[in-house]
Design an enzyme around this catalytic site. Structure first.
Site, PDB file in Angstrom:
ATOM      1  N   ARG A  68      10.039   2.758  -2.656  1.00 36.25           N
ATOM      2  CA  ARG A  68       9.300   1.490  -2.567  1.00 36.25           C
ATOM      3  C   ARG A  68      10.231   0.322  -2.868  1.00 36.25           C
ATOM      4  O   ARG A  68      10.971   0.338  -3.835  1.00 36.25           O
ATOM      5  CB  ARG A  68       8.154   1.501  -3.578  1.00 36.25           C
ATOM      6  CG  ARG A  68       6.954   2.265  -3.104  1.00 36.25           C
ATOM      7  CD  ARG A  68       5.905   2.342  -4.170  1.00 36.25           C
ATOM      8  NE  ARG A  68       5.494   1.039  -4.679  1.00 36.25           N
ATOM      9  CZ  ARG A  68       4.459   0.864  -5.493  1.00 36.25           C
ATOM     10  NH1 ARG A  68       3.741   1.900  -5.885  1.00 36.25           N
ATOM     11  NH2 ARG A  68       4.141  -0.341  -5.922  1.00 36.25           N
ATOM     12  N   LYS A 105      -1.558   5.308 -13.136  1.00 39.35           N
ATOM     13  CA  LYS A 105      -2.865   5.282 -12.464  1.00 39.35           C
ATOM     14  C   LYS A 105      -2.881   6.202 -11.244  1.00 39.35           C
ATOM     15  O   LYS A 105      -3.817   6.972 -11.051  1.00 39.35           O
ATOM     16  CB  LYS A 105      -3.229   3.850 -12.014  1.00 39.35           C
ATOM     17  CG  LYS A 105      -3.309   2.836 -13.125  1.00 39.35           C
ATOM     18  CD  LYS A 105      -3.766   1.469 -12.621  1.00 39.35           C
ATOM     19  CE  LYS A 105      -2.847   0.817 -11.624  1.00 39.35           C
ATOM     20  NZ  LYS A 105      -1.528   0.433 -12.161  1.00 39.35           N
ATOM     21  N   ARG A 138      -7.752  -6.391  -9.239  1.00 39.01           N
ATOM     22  CA  ARG A 138      -6.591  -6.872  -9.981  1.00 39.01           C
ATOM     23  C   ARG A 138      -6.752  -8.327 -10.404  1.00 39.01           C
ATOM     24  O   ARG A 138      -5.859  -8.876 -11.025  1.00 39.01           O
ATOM     25  CB  ARG A 138      -5.349  -6.778  -9.090  1.00 39.01           C
ATOM     26  CG  ARG A 138      -4.417  -5.603  -9.428  1.00 39.01           C
ATOM     27  CD  ARG A 138      -3.377  -5.590  -8.334  1.00 39.01           C
ATOM     28  NE  ARG A 138      -2.133  -4.995  -8.661  1.00 39.01           N
ATOM     29  CZ  ARG A 138      -1.747  -3.798  -8.226  1.00 39.01           C
ATOM     30  NH1 ARG A 138      -2.560  -3.026  -7.562  1.00 39.01           N
ATOM     31  NH2 ARG A 138      -0.531  -3.366  -8.475  1.00 39.01           N
ATOM     32  N   ARG A 183       6.053  -8.136 -11.173  1.00 39.34           N
ATOM     33  CA  ARG A 183       4.787  -7.386 -11.102  1.00 39.34           C
ATOM     34  C   ARG A 183       4.104  -7.373 -12.467  1.00 39.34           C
ATOM     35  O   ARG A 183       2.881  -7.504 -12.565  1.00 39.34           O
ATOM     36  CB  ARG A 183       5.053  -5.947 -10.613  1.00 39.34           C
ATOM     37  CG  ARG A 183       5.471  -5.909  -9.153  1.00 39.34           C
ATOM     38  CD  ARG A 183       6.077  -4.579  -8.759  1.00 39.34           C
ATOM     39  NE  ARG A 183       5.136  -3.473  -8.804  1.00 39.34           N
ATOM     40  CZ  ARG A 183       5.504  -2.189  -8.777  1.00 39.34           C
ATOM     41  NH1 ARG A 183       6.782  -1.863  -8.727  1.00 39.34           N
ATOM     42  NH2 ARG A 183       4.593  -1.256  -8.812  1.00 39.34           N
ATOM     43  N   ARG A 205       9.929   4.058 -16.247  1.00 36.40           N
ATOM     44  CA  ARG A 205       9.099   4.907 -15.373  1.00 36.40           C
ATOM     45  C   ARG A 205       9.273   4.514 -13.913  1.00 36.40           C
ATOM     46  O   ARG A 205       9.289   5.355 -13.012  1.00 36.40           O
ATOM     47  CB  ARG A 205       7.620   4.768 -15.756  1.00 36.40           C
ATOM     48  CG  ARG A 205       7.264   5.452 -17.060  1.00 36.40           C
ATOM     49  CD  ARG A 205       5.759   5.445 -17.201  1.00 36.40           C
ATOM     50  NE  ARG A 205       5.325   6.030 -18.448  1.00 36.40           N
ATOM     51  CZ  ARG A 205       4.050   6.282 -18.731  1.00 36.40           C
ATOM     52  NH1 ARG A 205       3.103   5.993 -17.867  1.00 36.40           N
ATOM     53  NH2 ARG A 205       3.711   6.805 -19.881  1.00 36.40           N
TER      54      ARG A 205
HETATM   55  P1  AMP Z   1       0.554  -0.825  -6.267  1.00 38.06           P
HETATM   56  O1  AMP Z   1       0.917   0.291  -5.350  1.00 38.06           O
HETATM   57  O2  AMP Z   1      -0.848  -0.720  -6.788  1.00 38.06           O
HETATM   58  O3  AMP Z   1       1.561  -1.025  -7.363  1.00 38.06           O
HETATM   59  O4  AMP Z   1       0.584  -2.159  -5.385  1.00 38.06           O
HETATM   60  C1  AMP Z   1       1.769  -2.589  -4.759  1.00 38.06           C
HETATM   61  C2  AMP Z   1       1.624  -4.047  -4.360  1.00 38.06           C
HETATM   62  O5  AMP Z   1       0.549  -4.187  -3.417  1.00 38.06           O
HETATM   63  C3  AMP Z   1       1.297  -5.021  -5.481  1.00 38.06           C
HETATM   64  O6  AMP Z   1       2.442  -5.436  -6.203  1.00 38.06           O
HETATM   65  C4  AMP Z   1       0.653  -6.152  -4.687  1.00 38.06           C
HETATM   66  O7  AMP Z   1       1.608  -6.923  -4.012  1.00 38.06           O
HETATM   67  C5  AMP Z   1      -0.152  -5.400  -3.643  1.00 38.06           C
HETATM   68  N1  AMP Z   1      -1.508  -5.054  -4.143  1.00 38.06           N
HETATM   69  C6  AMP Z   1      -2.008  -3.819  -4.366  1.00 38.06           C
HETATM   70  N2  AMP Z   1      -3.278  -3.877  -4.792  1.00 38.06           N
HETATM   71  C7  AMP Z   1      -3.591  -5.202  -4.859  1.00 38.06           C
HETATM   72  C8  AMP Z   1      -4.738  -5.920  -5.262  1.00 38.06           C
HETATM   73  N3  AMP Z   1      -5.841  -5.288  -5.695  1.00 38.06           N
HETATM   74  N4  AMP Z   1      -4.697  -7.276  -5.193  1.00 38.06           N
HETATM   75  C9  AMP Z   1      -3.596  -7.918  -4.753  1.00 38.06           C
HETATM   76  N5  AMP Z   1      -2.476  -7.310  -4.387  1.00 38.06           N
HETATM   77  C10 AMP Z   1      -2.455  -5.953  -4.426  1.00 38.06           C
END
Ligand code: AMP
Length: 198
Positions: free
Chosen positions: A139, A13, A88, A150, A123
């Site tokens: 990260r 994404k 989400r 996740r 990945r």
């Molecule tokens: P991402 O970078 O999109 O993989 O997000 C990393 C982490 O941020 C996720 O595993 C969640 O802990 C938190 N996070 C990101 N976006 C959301 C969302 N829309 N709702 C809840 N938690 C989020």
């Protein structure tokens, strides 16, 4: 253009969102990036989100909804935006509906990147290795153990959004296992078809 990118962690994404930014000149709104920035800056939100993010769980709907509501009112979002990693949960999806309708705007398309789960952990490990190799911070949640959580969160809370948007006639699926360029081309084709249909 207002677009949502759906798909599990590691689906691509973020990579595709960056390409859309370049091509369409609208910002990428990644709640993950915004939350990481808040953690880095040590804000109240960051303090509350950090442990949850490190565990691979989802931050509360109230926190992310508030962040996005504030962000979409910034001038650079006037021509549209790409939501990456948000919504989400179904509660967040309903919040998007309200946010947009309160502002008299709508959602154009929801693009789901469909991927084979077995490829995802590879990945994520590669993303961590690439970050390390280029001297960037890795990260904390990009490792196989946290990744499993996740993915569980994705199936429990996010996967139902495909049905939600399908029922609204908004969902378009794209093969996320193809090459990065091929995925980009497919997304552009979907967007062109959606624009034509409007
Ligand atoms: P991402 O970078 O999109 O993989 O997000 C990393 C982490 O941020 C996720 O595993 C969640 O802990 C938190 N996070 C990101 N976006 C959301 C969302 N829309 N709702 C809840 N938690 C989020």
């Amino acid at each position: 253009m207002r677009l949502i990118l759906l798909g599990p962690p590691g689906a691509g994404k973020g990579t595709q969102a960056q390409r859309l930014v370049e091509r369409h000149g609208i910002p990428q709104l990644s709640t993950g990036d915004m939350l990481r920035a808040a953690v880095q800056a040590g804000t109240e939100v960051g303090k509350r989100a950090k442990a949850v993010m490190d565990a691979g769980e989802l931050v509360s709907d109230a926190i992310v909804n508030a962040i996005v509501a504030e962000r979409i009112d910034q001038p650079d979002c006037a021509r549209g935006f790409i939501l990456d990693g948000y919504p989400r949960t179904l509660v967040q999806a309903d919040a998007v509906e309200s946010m947009l309708s309160e502002r008299g705007i709508g959602l154009d398309t929801v693009v789901e990147l469909v991927v084979d789960d077995r490829a995802l952990v590879g990945r994520i490990v590669k993303r961590a290795d690439d970050a390390k190799a280029s001297g960037q911070p890795v990260r904390k949640d990009d490792n196989p153990a946290v990744f499993e959580e996740r993915l569980r969160e994705y199936y429990k809370k996010t996967a139902p959004l495909t049905g939600y948007y399908y029922a609204k006639g908004k969902l378009k699926t794209v093969d996320g296992m193809a090459s990065i360029d091929a995925v980009t081309a497919e997304i552009e084709a979907v967007l062109a078809a959606a624009a034509k249909a409007r």
